[in-house]
Enzyme design. Structure first.
Site, PDB file in Angstrom:
ATOM      1  N   LEU A   1     -18.233  -2.618   8.677  1.00  0.00           N
ATOM      2  CA  LEU A   1     -17.684  -3.712   7.884  1.00  0.00           C
ATOM      3  C   LEU A   1     -16.389  -4.158   8.553  1.00  0.00           C
ATOM      4  O   LEU A   1     -15.665  -3.338   9.124  1.00  0.00           O
ATOM      5  CB  LEU A   1     -17.381  -3.262   6.446  1.00  0.00           C
ATOM      6  CG  LEU A   1     -18.569  -2.864   5.566  1.00  0.00           C
ATOM      7  CD1 LEU A   1     -18.066  -2.380   4.207  1.00  0.00           C
ATOM      8  CD2 LEU A   1     -19.546  -4.010   5.395  1.00  0.00           C
ATOM      9  N   ASP A   2     -16.091  -5.443   8.474  1.00  0.00           N
ATOM     10  CA  ASP A   2     -14.836  -5.955   9.022  1.00  0.00           C
ATOM     11  C   ASP A   2     -13.642  -5.254   8.372  1.00  0.00           C
ATOM     12  O   ASP A   2     -13.723  -4.761   7.244  1.00  0.00           O
ATOM     13  CB  ASP A   2     -14.715  -7.466   8.772  1.00  0.00           C
ATOM     14  CG  ASP A   2     -15.658  -8.283   9.633  1.00  0.00           C
ATOM     15  OD1 ASP A   2     -16.199  -7.735  10.610  1.00  0.00           O
ATOM     16  OD2 ASP A   2     -15.846  -9.473   9.318  1.00  0.00           O
ATOM     17  N   TRP A   3     -12.528  -5.264   9.076  1.00  0.00           N
ATOM     18  CA  TRP A   3     -11.276  -4.661   8.614  1.00  0.00           C
ATOM     19  C   TRP A   3     -10.916  -5.092   7.185  1.00  0.00           C
ATOM     20  O   TRP A   3     -10.555  -4.264   6.348  1.00  0.00           O
ATOM     21  CB  TRP A   3     -10.170  -5.063   9.594  1.00  0.00           C
ATOM     22  CG  TRP A   3      -8.783  -4.638   9.236  1.00  0.00           C
ATOM     23  CD1 TRP A   3      -8.334  -3.364   9.089  1.00  0.00           C
ATOM     24  CD2 TRP A   3      -7.655  -5.495   8.997  1.00  0.00           C
ATOM     25  NE1 TRP A   3      -6.994  -3.361   8.776  1.00  0.00           N
ATOM     26  CE2 TRP A   3      -6.550  -4.654   8.707  1.00  0.00           C
ATOM     27  CE3 TRP A   3      -7.469  -6.878   9.002  1.00  0.00           C
ATOM     28  CZ2 TRP A   3      -5.284  -5.150   8.433  1.00  0.00           C
ATOM     29  CZ3 TRP A   3      -6.203  -7.380   8.735  1.00  0.00           C
ATOM     30  CH2 TRP A   3      -5.126  -6.528   8.446  1.00  0.00           C
TER      31      TRP A   3
END
Length: 211
Positions: free
Chosen positions: A56-58
């Site tokens: 998942l993105d930051w």
């Protein structure tokens, strides 16, 4: 760093299902100040065998799946590659879409001059498909469910921007009003379904968005 803000939704001998908080990398970044991440915290605090299956993105929060042995990692990675998993995200987008649901099929590519942004590119982009539906209309913004069929980087963020409904709090893609409308990126992995790598049982996990 401790596991204090990392919620373990499910664990057994083969898998971990985690509710990743926002502002935490899934894996270490290249820079020395980007070493703190989900997988490192888990490996240092009780799960040294944990292996990342997907990311998942930051800034994206929500459900993320990890394997606890090589065979499970191999099987879960295959399921993601062969699109046998199911994923859904909850998001807040700027404005109110005219329709109640729809599909976005626009090819995407990484854009080095504006890194880490991605852009729609009909010549060089890779195929990307997202389904969306409105859950709630809230005036200047809407709550939507997003279902990515492909798994391109920043896919949901760029696809929603492309139809004129950027996600609230998106530092990379949202225009000023949508950015200022929320203190965080309003994108949360709220549902994940897959087959258990050892038993074959179909599992589904739900995790409500914190916004």
């Amino acid at each position: 760093m401790p596991l204090s803000n990392i919620e373990i939704i499910h664990q057994d001998a083969a898998i971990l299902v985690i509710n990743k908080p926002t502002l935490l990398l899934s894996v270490p970044g290249r820079a020395d100040d980007n070493k703190d991440c989900l997988i490192t915290r888990l490996q240092e605090h009780g799960f040294p065998e944990a292996r990342i299956v997907h990311r998942l993105d930051w800034e994206t929060s929500g459900l993320i799946l990890l394997a606890r042995d090589a065979d499970s990692h191999r099987e879960l990675s295959r399921q993601f590659h062969d699109r046998e998993t199911e994923k859904a995200y909850t998001a807040l987008c700027w404005g109110e879409p005219e329709l109640d649901s729809g599909r976005i099929e626009l090819p995407l590519r990484y854009d080095p001059p504006t890194k880490p942004r991605h852009v729609v590119d009909h010549e060089l982009g890779r195929h990307a498909l997202t389904f969306w539906r409105v859950l709630e209309r809230c005036g200047h913004y809407s709550r939507v469910e997003l279902t990515p069929i492909t798994g391109r980087s920043h896919q949901l963020r760029v696809h929603m921007l492309s139809i004129g409904h950027p996600l609230l709090g998106d530092r990379l893609y949202a225009p000023e009003q949508a950015l200022a409308a929320h203190e965080r990126l309003c994108l949360h992995a709220s549902m994940l379904a897959f087959s258990h790598p050892q038993t074959g049982e179909r599992l589904r996990f739900d995790c409500p968005a914190p916004f």
